[in-house]
Design a protein around this motif. Structure first.
Motif, mmCIF file in Angstrom:
data_model
loop_
_atom_site.group_PDB
_atom_site.id
_atom_site.type_symbol
_atom_site.label_atom_id
_atom_site.label_comp_id
_atom_site.label_asym_id
_atom_site.label_seq_id
_atom_site.Cartn_x
_atom_site.Cartn_y
_atom_site.Cartn_z
ATOM 1 N N SER A 86 0.830 -1.206 0.000
ATOM 2 C CA SER A 86 0.000 0.000 0.000
ATOM 3 C C SER A 86 0.867 1.261 0.000
ATOM 4 N N GLY A 87 2.026 1.219 0.693
ATOM 5 C CA GLY A 87 2.928 2.368 0.681
ATOM 6 C C GLY A 87 3.517 2.629 -0.691
ATOM 7 N N ILE A 88 3.819 1.572 -1.427
ATOM 8 C CA ILE A 88 4.345 1.726 -2.787
ATOM 9 C C ILE A 88 3.290 2.342 -3.701
ATOM 10 N N ASN A 89 2.059 1.851 -3.607
ATOM 11 C CA ASN A 89 0.995 2.358 -4.478
ATOM 12 C C ASN A 89 0.604 3.786 -4.127
ATOM 13 N N ALA A 90 0.830 4.198 -2.867
ATOM 14 C CA ALA A 90 0.476 5.556 -2.470
ATOM 15 C C ALA A 90 1.357 6.599 -3.152
ATOM 16 N N SER A 91 2.569 6.211 -3.555
ATOM 17 C CA SER A 91 3.487 7.150 -4.199
ATOM 18 C C SER A 91 3.376 7.131 -5.715
ATOM 19 N N LEU A 92 2.358 6.477 -6.263
ATOM 20 C CA LEU A 92 2.183 6.370 -7.706
ATOM 21 C C LEU A 92 0.770 6.767 -8.092
ATOM 22 N N PRO A 93 0.582 7.223 -9.316
ATOM 23 C CA PRO A 93 -0.773 7.573 -9.748
ATOM 24 C C PRO A 93 -1.622 6.317 -9.942
ATOM 25 N N PRO A 94 -2.927 6.418 -9.718
ATOM 26 C CA PRO A 94 -3.807 5.250 -9.888
ATOM 27 C C PRO A 94 -4.080 4.965 -11.367
ATOM 28 N N VAL A 95 -3.182 4.252 -12.009
ATOM 29 C CA VAL A 95 -3.339 3.928 -13.427
ATOM 30 C C VAL A 95 -4.182 2.669 -13.580
ATOM 31 N N SER A 96 -4.713 2.475 -14.778
ATOM 32 C CA SER A 96 -5.639 1.365 -15.017
ATOM 33 C C SER A 96 -4.935 0.079 -15.437
#
Length: 444
Positions: free
Chosen positions: A291-301
């Motif tokens: 979840s920490g990794i995904n928080a620093s990236l845009p929510p791509v599809s």
């Protein structure tokens, strides 16, 4: 006496030379003023009118562009933008600004007010924010040469959009562009060209925290809209992401968590609190890191390379926890079967003891015959077993023989997991790194 006259003469010559220089400089400044008044004085130059084309024709004015990239401070993956500071230069010819160089004495004129002459209406089409630098004075340079050539240079800072493809993140390369175009003049009136010979320069001290500038390309991007065709220039900057940071911060910790989850396979099957605590702790830690990794990236599809890695690692950790649930179920099943066998054995012993008591009551003959018959049957069974083993010995399954060393099913599951999990994780690493590291780059 002669020495005094000599020193006095030298002093007089120095004073005269200084006076001549001062007068010369004063005269030169007067010449510059006269030239500027003659070319851009009131009623002599109209900055609203564009210059003529080549050879004073009605063709489009040609503007040659070159830029010097001073720094690139930030590349933001979430907002998909980057900040750049550059020195932007334009050069064009305006015959209305031609003047006499006084026999080579006047190389060029420096104009302190650029608003007095015509300038191209260039703009950065992918700009989000931007500002000029005015400390201490406006960082603007405008030179006018005797043949009418104009050099316009300015230092600006820009925040430019950079659409990114994060499918291979963090093993990716990103191409960010600087797009410059004419806003109002069509190609019939104004054409931008790259300056011949090294049109883009980059400072040697360019350091980015998470990227490396591999190379850059210049190109033309003339566009057509409802209002006409507009001249356009483009610089493509190819950035390669530095992988060492992600190796230390993401990949190695994830590998360590997966390996720690395998410790459960080596613990005793009855150590329920230890195995449950280990499995749940590693699972929660892995989920938190994901979840920490995904928080620093845009929510791509689409799925990124880091999503594949964290997803598989999370699956391995979750699989280790499920393996203990299976071991616990098999252990209870083995205990139940063992208890049933012990009860069956006790019942068989009681029945056997009762039969022996009955035989003892029947007489000595029966008692004497029983061992002989039993011994003969045992010999026959032993011979049959030896014959069967001898016949099947060439087809012995080594894996099955090795598994027979562990009588309980729960122990067998642990032993298989000790081999299966590391083997599958190693296979996954082989496929993962082969796919993402040795792929063919479409850009090349």
């Amino acid at each position: 006496m002669t020495r005094r006259l000599y020193h006095l003469l030298v002093l007089v010559l120095l004073v005269l030379q200084g006076a001549v220089l001062v007068c010369g400089k004063a005269n030169f400044r007067q010449i510059e003023k006269k030239i500027l008044d003659s070319i851009i004085g009131p009623g002599r130059y109209d900055s609203r009118i564009r210059p003529h084309g080549i050879n004073n024709t009605d063709g489009p004015a040609l503007v040659r562009v070159n830029i010097y990239i001073r720094s690139i401070s930030e590349i933001d993956d979430v907002r998909m933008e980057y900040s750049v500071q550059l020195t932007f230069r334009e050069q064009w010819r305006d015959e209305r600004l031609q003047f006499d160089d006084m026999g080579g004495q006047v190389r060029y004129l420096t104009l302190t007010d650029p608003e007095k002459i015509w300038k191209p209406d260039l703009f950065f089409s992918n700009e989000k924010e931007g500002h000029f630098h005015n400390i201490i004075m406006p960082n603007v340079l405008l030179r006018i040469y005797p043949n009418g050539d104009v050099l316009y240079s300015i230092r600006i800072s820009l925040v430019l959009s950079c659409p990114m493809d994060l499918k291979f993140y963090p093993l990716d390369k990103q191409t960010c562009s600087i797009v410059m175009a004419s806003y109002g003049y069509t190609t019939e009136d104004l054409v931008f060209l790259w300056k011949e010979g090294d049109p883009v320069q980059v400072t040697k001290n360019l350091h980015l925290p998470r990227f490396t500038l591999e190379r850059f390309f210049t190109d033309y991007c003339t566009s057509r809209t409802n209002t006409g065709e507009y001249s356009c220039l483009k610089v493509d900057l190819l950035f390669k992401r530095e992988f060492s940071y992600y190796l230390i911060q993401i990949y190695i910790p994830c590998c360590m968590l997966v390996i720690v989850s395998w410790v459960s396979f080596w613990l005793d099957q009855n150590a329920v609190p230890a195995r449950v605590s280990l499995g749940v702790t590693t699972l929660l830690t892995m989920a938190t890191q994901t979840s920490g990794i995904n928080a620093s990236l845009p929510p791509v599809s689409y799925t990124k390379a880091i999503d594949v890695w964290t997803g598989v690692c999370l699956t391995f950790v979750f699989g280790a926890l499920l393996e203990f649930a299976l071991v616990n179920y098999a252990s209870r099943s083995d205990a139940h079967k063992k208890s049933a066998k012990e009860q069956q054995k006790k019942q068989w012993e009681l029945e056997h003891a009762a039969l022996e008591a009955d035989h003892l009551e029947d007489g000595a003959t029966t008692f004497a015959m029983k061992p002989l018959v039993h011994h003969h049957g045992d010999l026959h069974a032993e011979k049959m077993r030896q014959c069967e083993v001898h016949m099947k010995s060439p087809k012995v399954n080594l894996c099955r023989r090795w598994m027979n060393r562990f009588p309980s099913r729960s122990k067998r599951i642990d032993v298989i997991s000790r081999i299966f999990f590391p083997l599958m994780f190693a296979l996954f690493n082989l496929v993962y790194w082969t796919t993402y590291l040795f792929r063919e780059d479409k850009e090349e």
